[in-house]
Design an enzyme around this catalytic site. Structure first.
Site, PDB file in Angstrom:
ATOM      1  N   ASP A  79       0.838  -1.740  -0.018  1.00  0.00           N
ATOM      2  CA  ASP A  79      -0.331   0.100   0.310  1.00  0.00           C
ATOM      3  C   ASP A  79       0.659   1.389  -0.146  1.00  0.00           C
ATOM      4  O   ASP A  79       1.765   1.153   0.173  1.00  0.00           O
ATOM      5  CB  ASP A  79      -1.098   0.024   1.072  1.00  0.00           C
ATOM      6  CG  ASP A  79      -2.186  -0.966   1.124  1.00  0.00           C
ATOM      7  OD1 ASP A  79      -2.033  -1.633  -0.071  1.00  0.00           O
ATOM      8  OD2 ASP A  79      -2.271  -1.434   2.214  1.00  0.00           O
TER       9      ASP A  79
HETATM   10  N1  URA Z   1      -1.399  -6.096   3.813  1.00  0.00           N
HETATM   11  C1  URA Z   1      -1.796  -4.994   4.030  1.00  0.00           C
HETATM   12  O1  URA Z   1      -2.574  -4.154   4.118  1.00  0.00           O
HETATM   13  N2  URA Z   1      -0.919  -3.713   3.285  1.00  0.00           N
HETATM   14  C2  URA Z   1       0.310  -4.150   2.627  1.00  0.00           C
HETATM   15  O2  URA Z   1       0.949  -3.400   1.910  1.00  0.00           O
HETATM   16  C3  URA Z   1       0.381  -5.598   1.589  1.00  0.00           C
HETATM   17  C4  URA Z   1      -0.011  -5.927   2.696  1.00  0.00           C
END
Ligand code: URA
Length: 237
Positions: free
Chosen positions: A102
């Protein structure tokens, strides 16, 4: 000469299986001609187009491990002109990230122009473990830990937790630091897991992909993978 679907998969467009669907559905051209039958073989001199976009079959394969900073997007381009993980790497190769972190998640991400390896690492069948450290709201009780270990249902599918540790608890601020290893690649999966336990994630970082650890890589730093590491990643298939 190689099979058309393998060439498409190796260029990182999609899996071999989905490349076959693209061929059957008339989305692939070889030297300008639509090819709808499987089994056609092509060489490096043939021009292959998928949905009108020419494949870039680069001969030199590059592999990088980046410690992604917060506020960076995990793709090769961004419509909103936000910084991307690719911009951190000094290379002319057409690399792209394997999987996603993310925008606000930090930590390890692999970038490569090797579609075959990217597909191996991304395919759920290969169950590549990824370890995250999450700072979460609240303190987990026995029941939460039981639920985590037995696998939480997210969007109708269970998330298998391979390993789980509580690293730290802050009784004043009512937050916890937890380490969790999963083999899932679904978007926002760690955040969704803790959300469903009513312990939302405040901060998230990926510290390990398979055997690759963050080591000395500071935020924004990267290194090339060694031949040994690349071979070991291939062997995870
Ligand atoms: N899970 C998440 O919620 N975000 C990420 O960036 C990676 C795994």
């Amino acid at each position: 000469m190689e099979r058309l679907q393998k060439v498409i998969a190796d260029a990182g467009v999609t899996s071999r299986r989905k490349a076959e669907d693209l061929i059957i559905n008339g989305k692939v051209r070889v030297n300008g001609e639509v090819v709808k039958t499987l089994g056609v073989k092509v060489s490096g001199n043939d021009i292959v187009e998928v949905n009108g976009v020419m494949l870039q079959n680069e001969k030199v394969k590059k592999y990088y491990l980046l410690n992604k900073p917060r506020g960076v997007i995990s793709s090769a381009h961004d419509e909103k002109n936000r910084p991307t993980v690719v911009q951190y790497i000094d290379t002319d190769a057409r690399i792209y990230p394997v999987g996603r972190l993310d925008y606000d998640t930090t930590g390890l991400i692999i970038l490569t122009n090797d579609g075959e390896l990217a597909n191996i690492l991304a395919h759920p069948r290969n169950k590549i473990p990824k370890t995250y450290i999450a700072k979460i709201e609240g303190l987990l009780n026995k029941d939460d830990i039981e639920r985590l270990k037995s696998g939480i249902m997210i969007d109708g599918r269970k998330v298998a937790v391979e390993d789980f540790k509580i690293r730290d608890k802050d009784f004043d601020k009512k937050t916890s630091l937890v380490e969790v290893t999963i083999v899932e690649g679904r978007n926002h999966i760690v955040k969704k897991m803790f959300e469903s336990l009513k312990h939302p994630v405040i901060r998230l970082s990926r510290i390990k992909i398979a055997f690759l650890e963050i080591g000395k890589l500071k935020s924004g730093q990267y290194r090339e993978l060694t031949i040994k590491e690349i071979k070991k990643l291939y062997s995870l298939k």
